[in-house]
Design a protein around this motif. Structure first.
Motif, short mmCIF file in Angstrom:
data_model
loop_
_atom_site.label_atom_id
_atom_site.label_comp_id
_atom_site.label_asym_id
_atom_site.label_seq_id
_atom_site.Cartn_x
_atom_site.Cartn_y
_atom_site.Cartn_z
N VAL A 59 53.36 39.13 29.53
CA VAL A 59 53.15 40.58 29.58
C VAL A 59 54.29 41.32 28.89
O VAL A 59 54.07 42.26 28.11
CB VAL A 59 53.02 41.06 31.04
N PHE A 60 55.52 40.87 29.13
CA PHE A 60 56.68 41.52 28.52
C PHE A 60 56.63 41.41 27.00
O PHE A 60 56.89 42.39 26.28
CB PHE A 60 57.96 40.88 29.05
N ILE A 61 56.29 40.23 26.50
CA ILE A 61 56.19 40.06 25.05
C ILE A 61 55.11 40.96 24.47
O ILE A 61 55.27 41.55 23.39
CB ILE A 61 55.91 38.58 24.71
N ASP A 62 53.99 41.08 25.19
CA ASP A 62 52.89 41.91 24.71
C ASP A 62 53.31 43.38 24.61
O ASP A 62 53.06 44.03 23.58
CB ASP A 62 51.69 41.76 25.66
N VAL A 63 53.93 43.91 25.66
CA VAL A 63 54.31 45.33 25.62
C VAL A 63 55.47 45.56 24.66
O VAL A 63 55.58 46.63 24.05
CB VAL A 63 54.66 45.85 27.03
N ALA A 175 44.42 45.47 36.17
CA ALA A 175 44.31 44.07 36.56
C ALA A 175 45.61 43.32 36.28
O ALA A 175 46.05 42.49 37.10
CB ALA A 175 43.15 43.41 35.80
N THR A 176 46.25 43.63 35.16
CA THR A 176 47.52 42.99 34.83
C THR A 176 48.61 43.42 35.81
O THR A 176 49.43 42.59 36.24
CB THR A 176 47.93 43.33 33.40
N TRP A 177 48.62 44.71 36.15
CA TRP A 177 49.61 45.17 37.12
C TRP A 177 49.39 44.53 38.49
O TRP A 177 50.35 44.19 39.20
CB TRP A 177 49.57 46.70 37.24
N PHE A 178 48.13 44.34 38.87
CA PHE A 178 47.86 43.66 40.14
C PHE A 178 48.40 42.24 40.11
O PHE A 178 49.01 41.76 41.08
CB PHE A 178 46.36 43.65 40.42
N LEU A 180 50.87 41.11 38.29
CA LEU A 180 52.33 41.16 38.30
C LEU A 180 52.88 41.44 39.69
O LEU A 180 53.82 40.77 40.17
CB LEU A 180 52.83 42.22 37.32
N LEU A 181 52.31 42.44 40.36
CA LEU A 181 52.81 42.81 41.69
C LEU A 181 52.53 41.73 42.72
O LEU A 181 53.40 41.37 43.53
CB LEU A 181 52.19 44.14 42.13
N ALA A 182 51.30 41.19 42.69
CA ALA A 182 50.98 40.11 43.63
C ALA A 182 51.83 38.88 43.34
O ALA A 182 52.32 38.21 44.27
CB ALA A 182 49.50 39.76 43.54
N GLY A 183 52.03 38.57 42.06
CA GLY A 183 52.87 37.44 41.70
C GLY A 183 54.31 37.63 42.12
O GLY A 183 54.98 36.68 42.55
N ALA A 184 54.81 38.86 42.03
CA ALA A 184 56.18 39.14 42.45
C ALA A 184 56.35 38.90 43.95
O ALA A 184 57.35 38.32 44.40
CB ALA A 184 56.56 40.57 42.09
#
Length: 247
Positions: A59-63, A175-178, A180-184
Motif C-alpha cells: 500500500v505504501f509503495i502504491d500511494v 477496503a484497503t483501510w479496513f 490495514l487497520l485490522a492487520g495493525a
C-alpha cells in the motif's frame, strides 16, 4: 493543524493506550500462569507482523508512486496549455491575443487558486478553470479554419486537466483501510500477552511496536492523496507561464 503536531499526538495517544492495556493485563494475571505458550505466541507474533508488513509495504509503495504519476500529469497539462498558446498562428486579431490571454489566465488560475486547494484536499470543483477552458474551446472552434491545430490543442488541455483532477481525488479505498487497520490490530495483539517477568521490557516493546505501526498508518494517510502536503509542486505551470508571451 501542523502535520508534525498531529503525528506526535497520534503516536503519544496510541502508545499511551497500549501501555495502559499492558499495565491492566499485568495486574490481572499477576499471580497466574501465562495464558499461551511462549513459543506459540512468538510464532503468531512473527507471522502476524510479517503479513501486516507485506500488506502495508504494498500500500505504501502504491500511494508513494502516485506522486510520480501526478507529477507527470502536471507536465502533460502544462505542455497542453503551451500548445494552445502556440496554436494561435493564423488567427486574426483580436482572437489571437485573446487566446494567449486565456492561456496565461488559465495557468495563473491553476497556480494561484487551484494548487492550494489541491494541497488541502479540497472538494471544490474549480469553476473558473473550467470556464477558461470552455472559453478557449469556443474561440478555437470559431477560428478552426485559420488555426487548424487550435481545437485539438484545447481538447488535449481538457483531457490533461481531467486527468490531473481525477488523480487529485484518488484514494486507496475503504477496503484497503479496513485491511490495514485490522492487520495493525492483529499484528500488535500478541505483544500484550508475552509473559515478561519485569514490566519495563514489556512496556518498552509495546510502546515501540505501537509507535511504529501508528507511524506507518499515519504516513500512508498523509500521502494518500498525491497532491496533499505539497508533494507535487506547480513548477510545470510556472515554467510554462514564463514561456508564453503576453499579448
Amino acid at each position: 493543524m501542523n502535520t508534525y503536531l498531529v503525528g506526535t499526538l497520534w503516536l503519544v495517544g496510541v502508545s499511551a493506550a497500549a501501555l495502559a492495556v499492558v499495565a491492566l493485563l499485568r495486574r490481572w494475571r499477576r499471580d497466574s500462569k501465562p495464558l499461551v505458550d511462549i513459543n506459540v505466541l512468538s510464532a503468531v507474533f512473527s507471522l502476524a507482523g510479517m503479513l501486516f508488513a507485506i500488506v502495508a509495504a504494498f500500500v505504501f509503495i502504491d500511494v508513494w508512486s502516485g506522486a510520480d504519476e501526478a507529477r507527470d500529469a502536471t507536465y502533460a497539462e502544462a505542455e497542453a496549455a503551451q500548445l494552445v498558446a502556440w496554436s494561435v498562428n493564423g488567427m486574426p486579431e483580436p482572437d489571437r491575443a485573446e487566446m494567449t490571454r486565456l492561456t496565461r489566465d488559465y495557468l495563473r488560475e491553476v497556480v494561484d487558486r487551484e494548487w492550494p486547494r489541491l494541497a488541502e484536499a479540497s472538494a471544490e470543483e474549480h469553476p473558473r478553470g473550467w470556464q477558461l477552458v470552455q472559453d478557449m474551446h469556443d474561440l478555437a472552434s470559431r477560428n478552426g479554419e485559420e488555426a487548424e491545430d487550435a481545437p485539438a490543442a484545447v481538447e488535449s488541455l481538457l483531457q490533461a486537466r481531467q486527468e490531473r483532477l481525477a488523480l487529485a481525488e484518488s484514494r486507496i479505498g475503504d477496503a484497503t483501510w479496513f485491511a490495514l487497520l485490522a492487520g495493525a490490530v492483529l499484528a500488535g495483539l500478541p505483544m500484550f500477552f508475552f509473559p515478561f517477568d519485569r514490566a519495563l521490557p514489556q512496556l518498552a516493546l509495546t510502546a515501540t511496536v505501537a509507535s511504529m505501526i501508528t507511524l506507518l498508518l499515519f504516513t500512508i494517510q498523509q500521502i494518500e492523496r498525491p497532491f496533499a502536503q505539497g508533494r507535487v509542486p506547480s513548477t510545470a505551470y510556472e515554467e510554462t507561464l514564463t514561456r508564453i508571451t503576453p499579448p
